[in-house]
Design a protein around this motif. Structure first.
Motif, PDB file in Angstrom:
ATOM      1  N   ILE A   1     -17.906 -68.384 -24.567  1.00  0.00           N
ATOM      2  CA  ILE A   1     -16.596 -68.244 -25.205  1.00  0.00           C
ATOM      3  C   ILE A   1     -16.423 -66.845 -25.771  1.00  0.00           C
ATOM      4  N   ILE A   2     -17.447 -66.333 -26.428  1.00  0.00           N
ATOM      5  CA  ILE A   2     -17.380 -64.968 -26.973  1.00  0.00           C
ATOM      6  C   ILE A   2     -17.225 -63.961 -25.840  1.00  0.00           C
ATOM      7  N   GLY A   3     -17.935 -64.179 -24.738  1.00  0.00           N
ATOM      8  CA  GLY A   3     -17.814 -63.285 -23.583  1.00  0.00           C
ATOM      9  C   GLY A   3     -16.401 -63.282 -23.019  1.00  0.00           C
ATOM     10  N   TRP A   4     -15.783 -64.459 -22.898  1.00  0.00           N
ATOM     11  CA  TRP A   4     -14.402 -64.537 -22.411  1.00  0.00           C
ATOM     12  C   TRP A   4     -13.438 -63.838 -23.361  1.00  0.00           C
ATOM     13  N   ILE A   5     -13.665 -63.969 -24.661  1.00  0.00           N
ATOM     14  CA  ILE A   5     -12.787 -63.309 -25.641  1.00  0.00           C
ATOM     15  C   ILE A   5     -12.891 -61.799 -25.509  1.00  0.00           C
ATOM     16  N   VAL A   6     -14.099 -61.286 -25.435  1.00  0.00           N
ATOM     17  CA  VAL A   6     -14.290 -59.832 -25.310  1.00  0.00           C
ATOM     18  C   VAL A   6     -13.739 -59.338 -23.970  1.00  0.00           C
ATOM     19  N   PHE A   7     -14.032 -60.061 -22.891  1.00  0.00           N
ATOM     20  CA  PHE A   7     -13.533 -59.692 -21.570  1.00  0.00           C
ATOM     21  C   PHE A   7     -12.005 -59.703 -21.549  1.00  0.00           C
ATOM     22  N   GLY A   8     -11.404 -60.760 -22.108  1.00  0.00           N
ATOM     23  CA  GLY A   8      -9.944 -60.853 -22.173  1.00  0.00           C
ATOM     24  C   GLY A   8      -9.329 -59.732 -22.981  1.00  0.00           C
ATOM     25  N   LEU A   9      -9.968 -59.356 -24.079  1.00  0.00           N
ATOM     26  CA  LEU A   9      -9.454 -58.264 -24.904  1.00  0.00           C
ATOM     27  C   LEU A   9      -9.479 -56.943 -24.145  1.00  0.00           C
ATOM     28  N   ILE A  10     -10.582 -56.661 -23.466  1.00  0.00           N
ATOM     29  CA  ILE A  10     -10.698 -55.399 -22.717  1.00  0.00           C
ATOM     30  C   ILE A  10      -9.704 -55.364 -21.563  1.00  0.00           C
ATOM     31  N   VAL A  11      -9.644 -56.432 -20.785  1.00  0.00           N
ATOM     32  CA  VAL A  11      -8.728 -56.483 -19.639  1.00  0.00           C
ATOM     33  C   VAL A  11      -7.279 -56.426 -20.104  1.00  0.00           C
ATOM     34  N   GLY A  12      -6.947 -57.173 -21.149  1.00  0.00           N
ATOM     35  CA  GLY A  12      -5.589 -57.147 -21.691  1.00  0.00           C
ATOM     36  C   GLY A  12      -5.199 -55.779 -22.210  1.00  0.00           C
ATOM     37  N   PHE A  13      -6.128 -55.114 -22.875  1.00  0.00           N
ATOM     38  CA  PHE A  13      -5.857 -53.773 -23.384  1.00  0.00           C
ATOM     39  C   PHE A  13      -5.619 -52.783 -22.242  1.00  0.00           C
ATOM     40  N   ILE A  14      -6.419 -52.862 -21.192  1.00  0.00           N
ATOM     41  CA  ILE A  14      -6.236 -51.974 -20.039  1.00  0.00           C
ATOM     42  C   ILE A  14      -4.887 -52.243 -19.372  1.00  0.00           C
ATOM     43  N   ALA A  15      -4.531 -53.523 -19.224  1.00  0.00           N
ATOM     44  CA  ALA A  15      -3.239 -53.868 -18.618  1.00  0.00           C
ATOM     45  C   ALA A  15      -2.089 -53.330 -19.469  1.00  0.00           C
ATOM     46  N   ARG A  16      -2.198 -53.456 -20.787  1.00  0.00           N
ATOM     47  CA  ARG A  16      -1.149 -52.930 -21.662  1.00  0.00           C
ATOM     48  C   ARG A  16      -1.048 -51.411 -21.561  1.00  0.00           C
ATOM     49  N   ALA A  17      -2.172 -50.738 -21.327  1.00  0.00           N
ATOM     50  CA  ALA A  17      -2.157 -49.281 -21.182  1.00  0.00           C
ATOM     51  C   ALA A  17      -1.539 -48.867 -19.853  1.00  0.00           C
ATOM     52  N   LEU A  18      -1.680 -49.683 -18.819  1.00  0.00           N
ATOM     53  CA  LEU A  18      -1.159 -49.339 -17.497  1.00  0.00           C
ATOM     54  C   LEU A  18       0.334 -49.616 -17.351  1.00  0.00           C
ATOM     55  N   VAL A  19       0.851 -50.614 -18.068  1.00  0.00           N
ATOM     56  CA  VAL A  19       2.262 -50.974 -17.957  1.00  0.00           C
ATOM     57  C   VAL A  19       3.059 -50.103 -18.929  1.00  0.00           C
ATOM     58  N   PRO A  20       4.064 -49.383 -18.417  1.00  0.00           N
ATOM     59  CA  PRO A  20       4.838 -48.513 -19.304  1.00  0.00           C
ATOM     60  C   PRO A  20       5.695 -49.322 -20.274  1.00  0.00           C
ATOM     61  N   GLY A  21       5.983 -48.718 -21.391  1.00  0.00           N
ATOM     62  CA  GLY A  21       6.819 -49.358 -22.398  1.00  0.00           C
ATOM     63  C   GLY A  21       5.981 -49.901 -23.536  1.00  0.00           C
ATOM     64  N   ARG A  22       6.674 -50.349 -24.560  1.00  0.00           N
ATOM     65  CA  ARG A  22       5.999 -50.873 -25.745  1.00  0.00           C
ATOM     66  C   ARG A  22       5.893 -52.389 -25.623  1.00  0.00           C
ATOM     67  N   ASP A  23       4.708 -52.894 -25.853  1.00  0.00           N
ATOM     68  CA  ASP A  23       4.466 -54.333 -25.815  1.00  0.00           C
ATOM     69  C   ASP A  23       4.205 -54.806 -27.236  1.00  0.00           C
ATOM     70  N   ALA A  24       5.098 -55.600 -27.754  1.00  0.00           N
ATOM     71  CA  ALA A  24       4.972 -56.090 -29.124  1.00  0.00           C
ATOM     72  C   ALA A  24       4.162 -57.383 -29.148  1.00  0.00           C
ATOM     73  N   ILE A  25       2.908 -57.292 -28.720  1.00  0.00           N
ATOM     74  CA  ILE A  25       2.028 -58.455 -28.772  1.00  0.00           C
ATOM     75  C   ILE A  25       0.797 -58.077 -29.573  1.00  0.00           C
ATOM     76  N   GLY A  26       0.221 -59.050 -30.226  1.00  0.00           N
ATOM     77  CA  GLY A  26      -0.951 -58.810 -31.056  1.00  0.00           C
ATOM     78  C   GLY A  26      -2.251 -58.983 -30.294  1.00  0.00           C
ATOM     79  N   VAL A  27      -3.320 -59.051 -31.060  1.00  0.00           N
ATOM     80  CA  VAL A  27      -4.654 -59.140 -30.476  1.00  0.00           C
ATOM     81  C   VAL A  27      -4.853 -60.479 -29.757  1.00  0.00           C
ATOM     82  N   LEU A  28      -4.390 -61.567 -30.345  1.00  0.00           N
ATOM     83  CA  LEU A  28      -4.579 -62.876 -29.703  1.00  0.00           C
ATOM     84  C   LEU A  28      -3.839 -62.974 -28.382  1.00  0.00           C
ATOM     85  N   ARG A  29      -2.633 -62.455 -28.327  1.00  0.00           N
ATOM     86  CA  ARG A  29      -1.894 -62.472 -27.061  1.00  0.00           C
ATOM     87  C   ARG A  29      -2.503 -61.505 -26.054  1.00  0.00           C
ATOM     88  N   THR A  30      -3.094 -60.425 -26.517  1.00  0.00           N
ATOM     89  CA  THR A  30      -3.779 -59.505 -25.615  1.00  0.00           C
ATOM     90  C   THR A  30      -4.991 -60.188 -24.989  1.00  0.00           C
TER      91      THR A  30
END
Length: 89
Positions: free
Chosen positions: A5-34
């Motif tokens: 579970i901890i691995g999925w959380i860390v993996f999801g955070l890293i992947v979500g953060f990279i996706a947010r960096a690649l998509v232009p514009g501002r994403d008003a989502i927090g850490v849990l949604r990331t």
């Protein structure tokens, strides 16, 4: 089990953060949604990769690249439909 579970959380955070960096514009989502973005993107990436290669194998996670591609798709859909409806209110 806990480390999975901890691995999925860390993996999801890293992947979500990279996706947010690649998509232009501002994403008003927090850490849990990331984190959710990264996890859902990984499952979607595994599904799409399975369909493109060997056929439907069920829902399973993809590797890093497939997960990022899946997360970018999920984020684009989220921005188009869900976040767009909040901006109009």
């Amino acid at each position: 089990m806990l480390w999975t579970i901890i691995g999925w959380i860390v993996f999801g955070l890293i992947v979500g953060f990279i996706a947010r960096a690649l998509v232009p514009g501002r994403d008003a989502i927090g850490v849990l949604r990331t984190i959710a973005l990264g996890v859902v993107g990984s499952v979607l990436g595994g599904f799409v990769f399975g369909l493109l290669t060997v056929g439907f194998r069920g829902f399973q996670p993809a590797g890093w690249i497939g997960s990022i591609v899946g997360a970018v798709i999920v984020l684009l859909v989220y921005n188009k439909f869900l976040a767009g409806s909040r901006r109009r209110i």
